[in-house]
Design a protein around this motif. Structure first.
Motif, PDB file in Angstrom:
ATOM      1  N   LEU A   5      36.166  50.557 -33.622  1.00 45.12           N
ATOM      2  CA  LEU A   5      37.441  50.504 -34.312  1.00 45.12           C
ATOM      3  C   LEU A   5      37.281  51.036 -35.733  1.00 45.12           C
ATOM      4  CD1 LEU A   5      38.359  46.840 -33.309  1.00 45.12           C
ATOM      5  CD2 LEU A   5      39.100  48.934 -32.181  1.00 45.12           C
ATOM      6  N   LEU A   6      38.224  51.850 -36.163  1.00 46.80           N
ATOM      7  CA  LEU A   6      38.261  52.336 -37.542  1.00 46.80           C
ATOM      8  C   LEU A   6      39.533  51.814 -38.185  1.00 46.80           C
ATOM      9  CD1 LEU A   6      37.325  56.111 -37.046  1.00 46.80           C
ATOM     10  CD2 LEU A   6      35.792  54.217 -37.559  1.00 46.80           C
ATOM     11  N   ARG A  19      37.894  53.925 -30.007  1.00 44.75           N
ATOM     12  CA  ARG A  19      37.203  54.730 -28.996  1.00 44.75           C
ATOM     13  C   ARG A  19      36.128  53.886 -28.344  1.00 44.75           C
ATOM     14  NH1 ARG A  19      36.554  60.800 -31.199  1.00 44.75           N
ATOM     15  NH2 ARG A  19      38.738  61.318 -30.929  1.00 44.75           N
ATOM     16  N   GLU A  20      35.727  54.297 -27.152  1.00 41.01           N
ATOM     17  CA  GLU A  20      34.595  53.702 -26.447  1.00 41.01           C
ATOM     18  C   GLU A  20      33.425  54.677 -26.597  1.00 41.01           C
ATOM     19  OE1 GLU A  20      34.556  50.745 -24.567  1.00 41.01           O
ATOM     20  OE2 GLU A  20      36.569  50.320 -25.300  1.00 41.01           O
ATOM     21  N   ILE A  21      32.294  54.187 -27.108  1.00 47.49           N
ATOM     22  CA  ILE A  21      31.138  55.053 -27.345  1.00 47.49           C
ATOM     23  C   ILE A  21      29.875  54.355 -26.841  1.00 47.49           C
ATOM     24  CG2 ILE A  21      29.734  56.212 -29.109  1.00 47.49           C
ATOM     25  CD1 ILE A  21      32.289  56.489 -30.770  1.00 47.49           C
ATOM     26  N   SER A  32      25.746  59.187 -33.607  1.00 50.49           N
ATOM     27  CA  SER A  32      26.664  59.814 -32.661  1.00 50.49           C
ATOM     28  C   SER A  32      27.982  60.172 -33.339  1.00 50.49           C
ATOM     29  CB  SER A  32      26.909  58.867 -31.488  1.00 50.49           C
ATOM     30  OG  SER A  32      27.818  59.420 -30.586  1.00 50.49           O
ATOM     31  N   LEU A  33      28.514  59.245 -34.128  1.00 53.34           N
ATOM     32  CA  LEU A  33      29.759  59.513 -34.846  1.00 53.34           C
ATOM     33  C   LEU A  33      29.580  60.635 -35.858  1.00 53.34           C
ATOM     34  CD1 LEU A  33      30.954  55.842 -35.406  1.00 53.34           C
ATOM     35  CD2 LEU A  33      32.020  57.537 -33.901  1.00 53.34           C
ATOM     36  N   ALA A  67      29.678  45.253 -24.140  1.00 55.57           N
ATOM     37  CA  ALA A  67      30.851  44.466 -24.516  1.00 55.57           C
ATOM     38  C   ALA A  67      31.039  44.365 -26.030  1.00 55.57           C
ATOM     39  CB  ALA A  67      30.730  43.073 -23.930  1.00 55.57           C
ATOM     40  N   SER A  68      30.190  45.022 -26.818  1.00 52.07           N
ATOM     41  CA  SER A  68      30.278  44.914 -28.277  1.00 52.07           C
ATOM     42  C   SER A  68      31.529  45.585 -28.829  1.00 52.07           C
ATOM     43  CB  SER A  68      29.063  45.557 -28.944  1.00 52.07           C
ATOM     44  OG  SER A  68      27.904  44.817 -28.706  1.00 52.07           O
ATOM     45  N   GLU A  69      32.035  44.982 -29.897  1.00 49.92           N
ATOM     46  CA  GLU A  69      33.120  45.572 -30.666  1.00 49.92           C
ATOM     47  C   GLU A  69      32.571  45.856 -32.057  1.00 49.92           C
ATOM     48  OE1 GLU A  69      37.484  44.157 -30.936  1.00 49.92           O
ATOM     49  OE2 GLU A  69      36.465  43.314 -32.687  1.00 49.92           O
ATOM     50  N   VAL A  70      32.655  47.110 -32.491  1.00 55.26           N
ATOM     51  CA  VAL A  70      32.145  47.514 -33.796  1.00 55.26           C
ATOM     52  C   VAL A  70      33.317  48.008 -34.628  1.00 55.26           C
ATOM     53  CG1 VAL A  70      30.559  49.025 -35.038  1.00 55.26           C
ATOM     54  CG2 VAL A  70      29.958  48.203 -32.751  1.00 55.26           C
ATOM     55  N   ALA A  71      33.542  47.370 -35.764  1.00 55.97           N
ATOM     56  CA  ALA A  71      34.640  47.750 -36.648  1.00 55.97           C
ATOM     57  C   ALA A  71      34.080  48.265 -37.961  1.00 55.97           C
ATOM     58  CB  ALA A  71      35.543  46.551 -36.906  1.00 55.97           C
TER      59      ALA A  71
END
Length: 79
Positions: A5-6, A19-21, A32-33, A67-71
Motif C-alpha cells: 500500500l502507498l 499492488r500484490e508483489i 523490486s519497486l 499474507a503480509s501487508e506492507v504500507a
C-alpha cells in the motif's frame, strides 16, 4: 504475494495505491519497486518515509509472508 500500500504523495507519484508483489523480505520488496520505478524507489528511500508491516512500524529489515501487508507512509507535517 505481499499486499503493498502507498499513501499520500507516494501513491500520487507512483500512480497506484495498492499492488500484490512477490517478496520474501522488505529489502527485496524495495529493490523490486525501485527496479520497476526508479523515481518511486528514490521517494521510498527518502527522509521521513516510514514502513509498516502488518500495521506495525518497522525500522530496518523484516521478513514477509504471502499474507503480509506492507504500507509505505510519507512524512507527515502538522501544526
Amino acid at each position: 504475494m505481499a499486499r503493498v500500500l502507498l499513501f499520500g504523495r507516494l501513491a500520487d507519484q507512483a500512480g497506484w495505491r495498492e499492488r500484490e508483489i512477490e517478496a520474501a523480505d522488505l529489502s527485496t520488496l524495495r529493490a523490486s519497486l525501485s527496479q520497476a520505478d526508479p523515481v518511486l524507489g528514490e521517494a521510498l528511500a527518502g527522509p521521513g518515509v516510514q514502513v509498516a508491516v502488518d500495521k506495525t512500524i518497522v525500522r530496518g529489515e523484516a521478513a514477509l509472508s504471502a499474507a503480509s501487508e506492507v504500507a509505505f507512509l510519507p512524512p507527515m507535517s502538522g501544526g
